[in-house]
Write a protein that holds these residues in place. Sequence first.
Motif, mmCIF file in Angstrom:
data_model
loop_
_atom_site.group_PDB
_atom_site.id
_atom_site.type_symbol
_atom_site.label_atom_id
_atom_site.label_comp_id
_atom_site.label_asym_id
_atom_site.label_seq_id
_atom_site.Cartn_x
_atom_site.Cartn_y
_atom_site.Cartn_z
ATOM 1 N N LYS A 1 0.829 -1.215 0.000
ATOM 2 C CA LYS A 1 0.000 0.000 0.000
ATOM 3 C C LYS A 1 0.856 1.254 0.000
ATOM 4 O O LYS A 1 0.570 2.220 -0.699
ATOM 5 C CB LYS A 1 -0.931 -0.004 1.204
ATOM 6 C CG LYS A 1 -2.065 -1.027 1.103
ATOM 7 C CD LYS A 1 -3.011 -0.913 2.295
ATOM 8 C CE LYS A 1 -4.174 -1.896 2.165
ATOM 9 N NZ LYS A 1 -5.108 -1.790 3.317
ATOM 10 N N GLU A 2 1.916 1.217 0.805
ATOM 11 C CA GLU A 2 2.792 2.396 0.884
ATOM 12 C C GLU A 2 3.444 2.693 -0.464
ATOM 13 O O GLU A 2 3.552 3.859 -0.873
ATOM 14 C CB GLU A 2 3.864 2.177 1.948
ATOM 15 C CG GLU A 2 3.321 2.181 3.377
ATOM 16 C CD GLU A 2 4.360 1.759 4.402
ATOM 17 O OE1 GLU A 2 4.128 1.963 5.604
ATOM 18 O OE2 GLU A 2 5.412 1.206 3.983
ATOM 19 N N LEU A 3 3.866 1.666 -1.142
ATOM 20 C CA LEU A 3 4.550 1.858 -2.425
ATOM 21 C C LEU A 3 3.584 2.324 -3.511
ATOM 22 O O LEU A 3 3.946 3.127 -4.389
ATOM 23 C CB LEU A 3 5.246 0.571 -2.841
ATOM 24 C CG LEU A 3 6.436 0.143 -1.971
ATOM 25 C CD1 LEU A 3 6.975 -1.219 -2.412
ATOM 26 C CD2 LEU A 3 7.563 1.177 -2.019
ATOM 27 N N LEU A 4 2.341 1.835 -3.446
ATOM 28 C CA LEU A 4 1.356 2.279 -4.431
ATOM 29 C C LEU A 4 0.976 3.742 -4.230
ATOM 30 O O LEU A 4 0.533 4.419 -5.162
ATOM 31 C CB LEU A 4 0.097 1.400 -4.354
ATOM 32 C CG LEU A 4 0.205 -0.006 -4.938
ATOM 33 C CD1 LEU A 4 -1.127 -0.742 -4.792
ATOM 34 C CD2 LEU A 4 0.626 0.025 -6.403
ATOM 35 N N ALA A 5 1.168 4.202 -2.994
ATOM 36 C CA ALA A 5 0.797 5.588 -2.680
ATOM 37 C C ALA A 5 1.836 6.596 -3.160
ATOM 38 O O ALA A 5 1.572 7.805 -3.195
ATOM 39 C CB ALA A 5 0.594 5.736 -1.175
ATOM 40 N N LEU A 6 3.021 6.103 -3.523
ATOM 41 C CA LEU A 6 4.078 7.011 -3.979
ATOM 42 C C LEU A 6 3.773 7.517 -5.385
ATOM 43 O O LEU A 6 3.585 6.722 -6.312
ATOM 44 C CB LEU A 6 5.439 6.303 -3.976
ATOM 45 C CG LEU A 6 5.992 5.868 -2.614
ATOM 46 C CD1 LEU A 6 7.295 5.085 -2.802
ATOM 47 C CD2 LEU A 6 6.247 7.096 -1.731
ATOM 48 N N PRO A 7 3.682 8.808 -5.599
ATOM 49 C CA PRO A 7 3.405 9.346 -6.937
ATOM 50 C C PRO A 7 4.566 9.060 -7.891
ATOM 51 O O PRO A 7 5.737 9.278 -7.543
ATOM 52 C CB PRO A 7 3.248 10.849 -6.688
ATOM 53 C CG PRO A 7 3.962 11.128 -5.406
ATOM 54 C CD PRO A 7 3.844 9.880 -4.576
ATOM 55 N N ASN A 8 4.233 8.534 -9.062
ATOM 56 C CA ASN A 8 5.248 8.190 -10.069
ATOM 57 C C ASN A 8 6.310 7.230 -9.530
ATOM 58 O O ASN A 8 7.476 7.269 -9.939
ATOM 59 C CB ASN A 8 5.915 9.458 -10.625
ATOM 60 C CG ASN A 8 4.926 10.343 -11.356
ATOM 61 O OD1 ASN A 8 4.061 9.843 -12.081
ATOM 62 N ND2 ASN A 8 5.028 11.640 -11.132
ATOM 63 N N GLY A 9 5.876 6.414 -8.556
ATOM 64 C CA GLY A 9 6.821 5.464 -7.968
ATOM 65 C C GLY A 9 7.180 4.345 -8.942
ATOM 66 O O GLY A 9 6.401 3.977 -9.823
ATOM 67 N N TYR A 10 8.371 3.784 -8.779
ATOM 68 C CA TYR A 10 8.856 2.703 -9.630
ATOM 69 C C TYR A 10 7.959 1.482 -9.489
ATOM 70 O O TYR A 10 7.541 0.868 -10.474
ATOM 71 C CB TYR A 10 10.303 2.345 -9.233
ATOM 72 C CG TYR A 10 11.026 1.437 -10.186
ATOM 73 C CD1 TYR A 10 11.894 1.943 -11.145
ATOM 74 C CD2 TYR A 10 10.825 0.058 -10.140
ATOM 75 C CE1 TYR A 10 12.558 1.097 -12.032
ATOM 76 C CE2 TYR A 10 11.475 -0.796 -11.023
ATOM 77 C CZ TYR A 10 12.338 -0.260 -11.967
ATOM 78 O OH TYR A 10 12.989 -1.096 -12.845
ATOM 79 N N TYR A 11 7.649 1.132 -8.217
ATOM 80 C CA TYR A 11 6.797 -0.022 -7.941
ATOM 81 C C TYR A 11 5.398 0.205 -8.500
ATOM 82 O O TYR A 11 4.798 -0.713 -9.085
ATOM 83 C CB TYR A 11 6.743 -0.276 -6.436
ATOM 84 C CG TYR A 11 5.872 -1.449 -6.039
ATOM 85 C CD1 TYR A 11 6.356 -2.746 -6.079
ATOM 86 C CD2 TYR A 11 4.546 -1.261 -5.613
ATOM 87 C CE1 TYR A 11 5.573 -3.826 -5.708
ATOM 88 C CE2 TYR A 11 3.744 -2.328 -5.250
ATOM 89 C CZ TYR A 11 4.267 -3.608 -5.299
ATOM 90 O OH TYR A 11 3.484 -4.676 -4.940
ATOM 91 N N LYS A 12 4.879 1.392 -8.310
ATOM 92 C CA LYS A 12 3.527 1.710 -8.785
ATOM 93 C C LYS A 12 3.437 1.537 -10.298
ATOM 94 O O LYS A 12 2.471 0.959 -10.825
ATOM 95 C CB LYS A 12 3.164 3.136 -8.399
ATOM 96 C CG LYS A 12 1.749 3.546 -8.812
ATOM 97 C CD LYS A 12 1.450 4.971 -8.385
ATOM 98 C CE LYS A 12 0.031 5.361 -8.799
ATOM 99 N NZ LYS A 12 -0.286 6.762 -8.406
#
Length: 588
Positions: A564-575
């Motif tokens: 959840k934390e990684l999906l919340a990152l804007p323009n994140g690599y994981y997302k």
Amino acid sequence: MAKDSGKAFDFKLFRRLLAFTNTYRLTFYFVAFAAIAMSGLAVLTPHLLQQAIDNALFNKDLPLLQYYLMAMLAVLLLEVLFQFSFIFYANWLGQNVIKDIRVKLFKLMTSFKMQYYDKSAVGRLTTRAVNDIETISSIFSQGLFMIISDLLKMAAIAGFMLYKSWRLSLIIFAVLPLILYATRVFQRAMKVAFEEVRNQVANLNSFVQERITGMKIVQIFTREATEHKRFNEINQKHKKAWVKTVWYNSIFFPIAEMASSIAIGLVVWYGGLNAAEGGVITLGIVTAFIQYSQMLFRPLRQIADKFNTLQMGMVAANRVFGILDTESHISNKGTELLTNAKGSISFKNVRFGYNENEEVIKDISFEVYPGETVAIVGATGAGKSTIINLLNRFYEINSGTISIDKTDIKEYTITSLRSQIAVVLQDVFLFADTILNNITLNDATISEEEVIAAAKEIGVHKFIKSLPNGYHYNVKERGSMLSSGQRQLIAFLRAYVSNPSILILDEATSSIDTYSEEMIQAATDKITEGRTSIVIAHRLATIKKADKILVMDAGKIVESGTHKELLALPNGYYKNLYEVQFMIEEAI
């Protein structure tokens, strides 16, 4: 790596090989004694024949003739007895020596770094461990002791010949330099030829093994004709190497035979004339010298042939010792035993590269707490699997520290470290054996009942029982009788019965069907329960429950957190990875 000394015979290498006979010293001495006895007995038969002709036949003394015939029979029986003992125990010694060398070599090969196998052809290593070591046995069975026996026999014969008639001896000795020179040239040429033969045998083995292993690729891409052509070229080189040895043999042996015939002719000519004129040379002596000359030249010709065998064995020994001298081991100087590990893992400023100046892991640091499930994701080549290799100490890090339970893994013995870590790989390797033996890896402390109980716990018992002979079903080479999903289930059970403190799943669900994935997911939930787990996955849907996700790119950790934390990152690599994968799955 042992190197070719360039000599016709390497005594340093030979002494090293002889050291393996120390365990069988009594047998070694007995074989040497038998060789001496055979050389002494060899000179008696022509001597007794001479006495029989000169003393019994000419004087028509029948009782004396019978005495000499009985003496010759006794010598013959003794020769047979010693020859039997010599051949049997020389071969026995050779087989025991190569057994010890092969065991030592295999034990050493199991301790080599993975990097050694990354750069070594399997076929070549197989040639060293099987063909070359088998060739070494001929040093003892057909080479060393046979040559010693022949040399002793020649020395005894030469001495007896001088005692009988120095004139006839000089005639025969005059021919010897020709054979000795030819033998020396022959030996040097054969050393080079046999070196080439061993090279071509290794090339042939390596090529055949690789093509058989990768036959599916050969046929998929219709490369049969191309591979056949390449095989023909390699086989042609192999044939040429052997033909060269045949060529040298075809030159040497006729020369040796011709020299022997000339010597016998000269003996008959000179000795016969002397005997006819009533000289000191008798008909019995001439007859004995015909036998002595044959007995002198035959071992000399055979020594050249046996020296070939000895030389081939020495070439093989040089190659085997080359592996025995290889310094490619992970340092195992740790003294602490890792037992019942709590499972905390720490990477601090770790750097590593498979090749110099090419770092794959670049200053990585992270913590895994006991009982925690940590997932590692990233593109191919990001360094995910390398982390697993380093944790198991398959490779040595360039710098930094890797710790388990707050102790540097270098402080642990390698055996105790790896016994606490179980790995399930994407490409599961199964031996050509039963499912039971592939699970226990022939560990006698794990009973079949324990395996069955573990299989029931993780939900794979029903699948195994459905196979012919159940747990005793032979999966054949590399598990070819099972599907990839079934092989994965076997690998999960193998990891589970080892009861590890740390579990690693490396792309364990990347190439299996949906049904197998459901079974593996259930098995994963069971075996990760209560133990530290590291999960490497391309399919991000399988790691949503992970306590922590490490996102890697180009050897670095670029993001860290929960799903959840990684999906919340804007323009994140994981997302971005997750969204692209989700859209692909939706489209499918």
